[in-house]
Scaffold this motif. Sequence first.
Motif, PDB file in Angstrom:
ATOM      1  N   GLY A 184     -13.932  21.474 -12.836  1.00 34.61           N
ATOM      2  CA  GLY A 184     -15.207  21.947 -12.586  1.00 34.61           C
ATOM      3  C   GLY A 184     -15.851  22.645 -13.652  1.00 34.61           C
ATOM      4  O   GLY A 184     -15.583  23.826 -13.892  1.00 34.61           O
ATOM      5  N   MET A 185     -16.714  22.025 -14.322  1.00 35.57           N
ATOM      6  CA  MET A 185     -17.244  22.830 -15.449  1.00 35.57           C
ATOM      7  C   MET A 185     -18.854  22.875 -15.385  1.00 35.57           C
ATOM      8  O   MET A 185     -19.706  23.715 -15.591  1.00 35.57           O
ATOM      9  N   THR A 186     -19.550  21.731 -14.796  1.00 40.80           N
ATOM     10  CA  THR A 186     -20.972  21.726 -14.465  1.00 40.80           C
ATOM     11  C   THR A 186     -21.615  22.374 -13.791  1.00 40.80           C
ATOM     12  O   THR A 186     -21.359  22.452 -12.566  1.00 40.80           O
ATOM     13  N   GLU A 187     -22.570  23.025 -14.233  1.00 42.24           N
ATOM     14  CA  GLU A 187     -23.362  23.984 -13.293  1.00 42.24           C
ATOM     15  C   GLU A 187     -24.827  23.427 -13.273  1.00 42.24           C
ATOM     16  O   GLU A 187     -25.198  22.690 -14.086  1.00 42.24           O
ATOM     17  N   GLY A 234     -24.798  21.520 -17.941  1.00 42.29           N
ATOM     18  CA  GLY A 234     -23.294  20.803 -17.953  1.00 42.29           C
ATOM     19  C   GLY A 234     -23.061  20.708 -19.611  1.00 42.29           C
ATOM     20  O   GLY A 234     -21.721  21.109 -19.638  1.00 42.29           O
ATOM     21  N   THR A 235     -23.731  20.086 -20.358  1.00 40.82           N
ATOM     22  CA  THR A 235     -23.386  20.029 -21.474  1.00 40.82           C
ATOM     23  C   THR A 235     -23.164  21.410 -22.231  1.00 40.82           C
ATOM     24  O   THR A 235     -22.105  21.688 -22.904  1.00 40.82           O
ATOM     25  N   ASP A 236     -23.980  22.387 -22.092  1.00 39.35           N
ATOM     26  CA  ASP A 236     -24.212  23.589 -22.481  1.00 39.35           C
ATOM     27  C   ASP A 236     -23.366  24.599 -21.701  1.00 39.35           C
ATOM     28  O   ASP A 236     -23.828  25.570 -20.846  1.00 39.35           O
TER      29      ASP A 236
HETATM   30  C1  LIG Z   1     -20.648  10.927 -10.847  1.00 41.41           C
HETATM   31  C2  LIG Z   1     -20.613  12.104 -11.669  1.00 41.41           C
HETATM   32  C3  LIG Z   1     -19.552  12.892 -11.587  1.00 41.41           C
HETATM   33  C4  LIG Z   1     -19.423  14.024 -12.006  1.00 41.41           C
HETATM   34  N1  LIG Z   1     -18.109  14.934 -11.753  1.00 41.41           N
HETATM   35  C5  LIG Z   1     -17.965  15.728 -12.715  1.00 41.41           C
HETATM   36  C6  LIG Z   1     -16.846  16.837 -12.386  1.00 41.41           C
HETATM   37  O1  LIG Z   1     -15.749  16.297 -11.625  1.00 41.41           O
HETATM   38  N2  LIG Z   1     -16.857  18.181 -13.136  1.00 41.41           N
HETATM   39  C7  LIG Z   1     -17.578  18.456 -14.041  1.00 41.41           C
HETATM   40  O2  LIG Z   1     -17.624  19.326 -14.627  1.00 41.41           O
HETATM   41  N3  LIG Z   1     -18.925  17.808 -14.254  1.00 41.41           N
HETATM   42  C8  LIG Z   1     -19.031  16.575 -13.371  1.00 41.41           C
HETATM   43  N4  LIG Z   1     -20.186  15.787 -13.804  1.00 41.41           N
HETATM   44  C9  LIG Z   1     -21.293  16.223 -14.616  1.00 41.41           C
HETATM   45  C10 LIG Z   1     -21.275  15.686 -15.928  1.00 41.41           C
HETATM   46  O3  LIG Z   1     -20.307  15.794 -16.663  1.00 41.41           O
HETATM   47  C11 LIG Z   1     -22.545  16.141 -16.673  1.00 41.41           C
HETATM   48  O4  LIG Z   1     -23.565  15.553 -15.928  1.00 41.41           O
HETATM   49  C12 LIG Z   1     -22.874  15.812 -17.939  1.00 41.41           C
HETATM   50  O5  LIG Z   1     -21.895  16.586 -18.745  1.00 41.41           O
HETATM   51  C13 LIG Z   1     -24.183  16.107 -18.421  1.00 41.41           C
HETATM   52  O6  LIG Z   1     -24.368  17.396 -18.300  1.00 41.41           O
HETATM   53  P1  LIG Z   1     -25.896  17.654 -17.343  1.00 41.41           P
HETATM   54  O7  LIG Z   1     -25.763  16.788 -16.281  1.00 41.41           O
HETATM   55  O8  LIG Z   1     -26.074  18.998 -17.161  1.00 41.41           O
HETATM   56  O9  LIG Z   1     -27.077  17.318 -18.444  1.00 41.41           O
HETATM   57  P2  LIG Z   1     -27.406  18.133 -19.710  1.00 41.41           P
HETATM   58  O10 LIG Z   1     -26.623  18.697 -20.077  1.00 41.41           O
HETATM   59  O11 LIG Z   1     -28.864  18.629 -19.301  1.00 41.41           O
HETATM   60  O12 LIG Z   1     -27.849  16.920 -20.592  1.00 41.41           O
HETATM   61  C14 LIG Z   1     -28.920  15.811 -20.446  1.00 41.41           C
HETATM   62  C15 LIG Z   1     -29.180  15.081 -21.680  1.00 41.41           C
HETATM   63  O13 LIG Z   1     -29.226  15.884 -22.730  1.00 41.41           O
HETATM   64  C16 LIG Z   1     -28.482  15.512 -23.828  1.00 41.41           C
HETATM   65  N5  LIG Z   1     -28.295  16.591 -24.718  1.00 41.41           N
HETATM   66  C17 LIG Z   1     -27.311  17.671 -24.440  1.00 41.41           C
HETATM   67  N6  LIG Z   1     -27.441  18.512 -25.414  1.00 41.41           N
HETATM   68  C18 LIG Z   1     -27.991  17.929 -26.665  1.00 41.41           C
HETATM   69  C19 LIG Z   1     -28.309  18.270 -27.646  1.00 41.41           C
HETATM   70  N7  LIG Z   1     -27.985  19.336 -28.465  1.00 41.41           N
HETATM   71  N8  LIG Z   1     -29.247  17.591 -28.785  1.00 41.41           N
HETATM   72  C20 LIG Z   1     -29.540  16.425 -27.955  1.00 41.41           C
HETATM   73  N9  LIG Z   1     -29.381  15.855 -26.626  1.00 41.41           N
HETATM   74  C21 LIG Z   1     -28.585  16.650 -26.144  1.00 41.41           C
HETATM   75  C22 LIG Z   1     -27.325  14.946 -23.169  1.00 41.41           C
HETATM   76  O14 LIG Z   1     -26.475  13.987 -24.120  1.00 41.41           O
HETATM   77  C23 LIG Z   1     -27.977  14.433 -21.997  1.00 41.41           C
HETATM   78  O15 LIG Z   1     -28.339  12.747 -22.271  1.00 41.41           O
HETATM   79  C24 LIG Z   1     -20.300  14.500 -12.857  1.00 41.41           C
HETATM   80  C25 LIG Z   1     -21.343  13.755 -13.231  1.00 41.41           C
HETATM   81  C26 LIG Z   1     -21.739  12.712 -12.524  1.00 41.41           C
HETATM   82  C27 LIG Z   1     -22.986  11.691 -12.849  1.00 41.41           C
END
Ligand SMILES: Cc1cc2nc3c(=O)[nH]c(=O)nc-3n(C[C@H](O)[C@H](O)[C@H](O)COP(=O)(O)OP(=O)(O)OC[C@H]3O[C@@H](n4cnc5c(N)ncnc54)[C@H](O)[C@@H]3O)c2cc1C
Length: 555
Positions: free
Chosen positions: A190-193, A197-199
């Motif tokens: 569990g990382m994504t809030e 998610g990325t950040d």
């Molecule tokens: C079906 C599913 C299951 C999942 N299961 C899990 C889980 O078990 N545990 C968990 O922790 N997470 C889980 N996730 C979350 C997933 O890992 C995140 O959705 C993903 O890491 C992206 O984070 P975010 O959704 O917050 O998007 P954001 O971080 O907002 O990113 C949106 C877009 O921006 C881009 N981006 C980000 N930073 C930059 C930058 N500096 N420059 C340019 N572009 C950038 C990214 O590449 C992405 O395309 C799951 C997601 C899905 C769809």
Amino acid sequence: MTSPFATHEIFNQSPPLEDVNLFTSDLALMEAVEREGAAHATRRLTDFGAVCGSSEALQRGRLANEYPPRLRSFDSKGRRLDTVEFHPAYHELMQTSVAEGLHCSAWDHLAKPGTQPSPGANVARSAGTYMAIQMEAGHQCPITMTNAAVPALLLQPELAKSWIPKILTRTYDKEFKPSSEKAGVTLGMGMTEKQGGTDVRANSTAATPAGNGGPGAEYIITGHKWFMSAPMCDAFLVLAQAPGGLSCFLMPRFLPDGNVNALAFQRLKEKLGNRSNASSEVEFQGAHAWMIGEEGRGVPTIIEMVTCTRLDCAVGTAGLMRLTLANAIHHCRHRTVFQKKLVDQPLMNQVLADLALDVEAATALSFRLSRSFDRASDPHAAAWRRLMTPVTKYWVCKIGPALAYEAMECLGGNGYVEEGLAARLYRELPLNAIWEGSGNVMALDLLRVLQRDAETVEIVMDGMTQAAGDDVHLKAHLERVQGLLHEPRKLDRRARDLAEALALLAAGTILRAHAPAPVADAFIGTRLSGPSRQTYGQGLDWADTRVIVDRAYPE
Ligand SMILES: Cc1cc2nc3c(=O)[nH]c(=O)nc-3n(C[C@H](O)[C@H](O)[C@H](O)COP(=O)(O)OP(=O)(O)OC[C@H]3O[C@@H](n4cnc5c(N)ncnc54)[C@H](O)[C@@H]3O)c2cc1C
């Protein structure tokens, strides 16, 4: 006797693609397994290939997706349950993959302290994963996460001691009860809030020490996760803000006293694909968790887990691409259009061959990457692992969806209906690019290596220069890559260009050295040179597409 009301007889439709051995029918896979150091696993993989391609396994895959998991939040009297109900087919799929050791076999050496990892263990496991995902994709999520959790757990020896032996069993135990009473366990993360998610540094979930705090100590966690897949896992690696900064914790579903930990699942996501896998939104309402690694070092601690999941994203995508391709070739071999089998129509043969080239490349790259996980002590392999994990994850996962679309079209209208496999694969394939580091994030990770680790880049580029040999097209492409590498001014805008160029160079060199000439010539002649193309089925008029298709899926 034929019914007098019968309107027609069904013919010229392809038979179901089932009871196919997913190992022995896949030359590119078999060659990759041997080449990358897991020839010893051939017999086992042959047996597993028969299981994964059986009609029973495919039926389970269909059922697990048509009857997706349901969250049971409360019982009829209002007491919290927080359990997830699955169709029995899902549990059978889990049972199959766990019995094969896909959740742990790369770590078997840990059962005997002082033992070295078994040679080729990651390559053999990857081959199993590549086939199991063709049986069904969603259940691979907890399998992947369990395998990937091990290196992070190893950082905290007392936690490793109690959890790793349970991970290393081949027993799938679906019951909701304390891990101490279970024969085998699975782990999630569990990382994504909501706000990031990325950040992950933007995580707001708070961790308060229950006592003195520090590595291995107990903390109370309050906050949420916006995505937390496979919520029926026995424990999760989660990130939360401790007083000393973002830290990594092991959060079990049950507490040591046998009570249920305070994880309140809010709902399950309604997803485009990956339907058999439950992906939850969860609140931690004063949940207990134990710190892994040092306080404030959450990202470096969990990064090993993430790196392992990235490998599986690439391997899994290659497996799904393979199934997509086999499905298309199979259909075209049985469907006659204008007095000819579709596969023999020159344009269709060219499309199928073109798809096959990307599957060859995705398979070659994924298994070369798997080998680098097996040889961590070799500086060449370590450099490949660091540089080529983001590159391979980026490129393989990016091309999967486009391939699924074109393969769907090969099936005509049948490709677009939900009863067929093509629609499910099409909905599944974008996911591996999104999670575990989306496209831009992989490209940025590649830049990080360039900026911080010139030696790694040099080692990999030296190897590729040697591998390019005298091939004119490979050498020209290599020069383009070198040009990108030595133009650091604009690299922040050209990171995707570089990731793709590196992936193509790596795939081209591997195919040139190991694939039959028609495959290597056609791949290099269209992806690394030749006129620009926007869609499949172009630029191969000179290529021996028949050989490429027949190799891809022997009749
Ligand atoms: C079906 C599913 C299951 C999942 N299961 C899990 C889980 O078990 N545990 C968990 O922790 N997470 C889980 N996730 C979350 C997933 O890992 C995140 O959705 C993903 O890491 C992206 O984070 P975010 O959704 O917050 O998007 P954001 O971080 O907002 O990113 C949106 C877009 O921006 C881009 N981006 C980000 N930073 C930059 C930058 N500096 N420059 C340019 N572009 C950038 C990214 O590449 C992405 O395309 C799951 C997601 C899905 C769809």
